[in-house]
Scaffold this active site. Sequence first.
Site, short mmCIF file in Angstrom:
data_model
loop_
_atom_site.label_atom_id
_atom_site.label_comp_id
_atom_site.label_asym_id
_atom_site.label_seq_id
_atom_site.Cartn_x
_atom_site.Cartn_y
_atom_site.Cartn_z
N HIS A 170 -2.79 -57.89 76.64
CA HIS A 170 -3.57 -59.22 77.12
C HIS A 170 -3.20 -58.88 78.45
CE1 HIS A 170 -5.22 -59.86 73.48
NE2 HIS A 170 -3.84 -60.56 72.75
N LEU A 191 -21.35 -65.40 92.86
CA LEU A 191 -21.86 -64.98 91.79
C LEU A 191 -21.79 -66.15 90.99
CD1 LEU A 191 -21.76 -62.50 89.67
CD2 LEU A 191 -19.39 -62.30 89.70
N ASP A 223 -12.94 -56.62 74.49
CA ASP A 223 -12.34 -56.52 72.81
C ASP A 223 -11.31 -55.19 73.62
OD1 ASP A 223 -11.50 -56.65 70.36
OD2 ASP A 223 -12.88 -55.92 69.73
N GLY A 224 -10.19 -54.83 72.89
CA GLY A 224 -9.29 -53.55 72.53
C GLY A 224 -7.93 -53.85 73.29
N ASN A 225 -7.59 -55.21 73.90
CA ASN A 225 -6.58 -55.17 74.34
C ASN A 225 -5.33 -54.90 73.50
OD1 ASN A 225 -8.15 -56.66 75.99
ND2 ASN A 225 -7.49 -58.66 75.81
N ARG A 271 1.22 -56.76 72.29
CA ARG A 271 -0.14 -57.14 72.50
C ARG A 271 -0.27 -58.37 73.77
NH1 ARG A 271 -3.94 -56.87 68.53
NH2 ARG A 271 -4.68 -58.90 68.95
N TRP A 325 -4.88 -51.38 72.60
CA TRP A 325 -4.53 -50.62 73.76
C TRP A 325 -2.89 -50.29 73.61
CZ3 TRP A 325 -1.27 -52.36 77.64
CH2 TRP A 325 -1.77 -51.26 78.74
C1 IPE Z 1 -14.46 -61.24 70.11
O1 IPE Z 1 -13.03 -60.14 69.50
C2 IPE Z 1 -13.77 -62.46 70.90
C3 IPE Z 1 -12.87 -62.21 72.19
C4 IPE Z 1 -13.00 -60.62 72.87
C5 IPE Z 1 -12.41 -62.85 73.04
P1 IPE Z 1 -12.84 -60.30 68.82
O2 IPE Z 1 -11.25 -58.49 68.57
O3 IPE Z 1 -11.51 -61.56 68.65
O4 IPE Z 1 -13.67 -60.07 67.28
P2 IPE Z 1 -13.33 -59.54 65.89
O5 IPE Z 1 -12.82 -60.47 64.90
O6 IPE Z 1 -13.24 -58.20 66.03
O7 IPE Z 1 -14.55 -59.70 65.37
C1 IPE Z 2 -9.67 -58.75 73.14
O1 IPE Z 2 -8.90 -57.54 72.72
C2 IPE Z 2 -8.95 -60.16 73.88
C3 IPE Z 2 -8.97 -61.91 73.10
C4 IPE Z 2 -9.88 -61.13 71.63
C5 IPE Z 2 -8.53 -62.61 73.25
P1 IPE Z 2 -8.13 -57.54 71.19
O2 IPE Z 2 -6.58 -58.34 71.13
O3 IPE Z 2 -8.91 -58.93 70.46
O4 IPE Z 2 -7.45 -56.41 70.61
P2 IPE Z 2 -8.44 -55.65 69.23
O5 IPE Z 2 -9.21 -55.57 69.31
O6 IPE Z 2 -6.81 -56.09 68.39
O7 IPE Z 2 -7.79 -54.24 70.10
MG MG Z 3 -10.00 -57.50 68.91
#
Ligand code: IPE
Ligand code: IPE
Ligand code: MG
Length: 250
Positions: free
Chosen positions: A45, A139, A28-30, A41, A33
């Site tokens: 990713h 793996l 999470d956090g792309n 965005r 970032w």
């Molecule tokens: C969870 O992250 C799904 C993935 C990392 C693929 P999200 O960013 O979608 O989750 P929420 O919406 O913050 O719960």
């Molecule tokens: C996780 O990063 C990747 C996916 C859910 C595909 P996010 O896209 O959720 O990144 P944030 O949470 O918006 O920073």
């Molecule tokens: Mg997210």
Amino acid sequence: MANYSEEEIRAFGLVKEALPKHVAVIMDGNGRWAKAKKLSRSAGHRAGVDRLRGIIRLSSDLGITSLTLYAFSTENWKRPSDEVGTLMALLIEYFTKEIDELFANNVRIRIIGAYEEFAPTVRNVIERAMKRTENNTGLNLNIALNYGSRAEILRAANLAMRQAIAQGKSEITADMLEQNLYTAGQPEVDLVIRTSGEQRFSNFLLYQISYAEFLFPKEYWPDFSDEAFIDALRVYQSRSRRFGGLEGNA
Ligand code: IPE
Ligand code: IPE
Ligand code: MG
């Protein structure tokens, strides 16, 4: 496959026998970032995908049995269609570019989730990757795509119910349910890592994580380095897992 020796593992501050067998990661956090760097965005990713190689390689070299990566949830369809499109394009690119190296490293790819709902272009590349690596013995790399734990449990219950009916039974057993989860045959999840500081599970492996340890490192996924992964494994090894019993008795 260049597996590290016990000695090399010790040099990381880790103990081979105490490594988790199954690690699951909510990457999470792309988006945040990218925002912090004033990038799109999509760029976030892409940077996230670039981290996969290191984490997969390290898991494989450490001799971890299963690595499960949450890449696209059943709820991620709610995002704008151009973002979903970018994610699909990145998926195709990833499998196309990385499959040879994954194969060479004896990685077995499994997709967990309802990937049959994806467009044929995505499905083809996914199915090819699974087929190509199905006899690999290193793996187990589970990539969660269109994955939701509630949907997985419901699917498993329905499959188990059909088996029970076919056998003239009126109840399903825990074994039957587990055999119908996407992760059937793999060790239970020992460790879940969710990057970016968020502390929730977002419909990820709810059945399989019953006794897992959790870590919520603050780094956004694209910044989650190999060193940060090793750190997480060190913290995992410092935890005392009791499984409902008493210390040292588990
Ligand atoms: C969870 O992250 C799904 C993935 C990392 C693929 P999200 O960013 O979608 O989750 P929420 O919406 O913050 O719960
Ligand atoms: C996780 O990063 C990747 C996916 C859910 C595909 P996010 O896209 O959720 O990144 P944030 O949470 O918006 O920073
Ligand atoms: Mg997210």
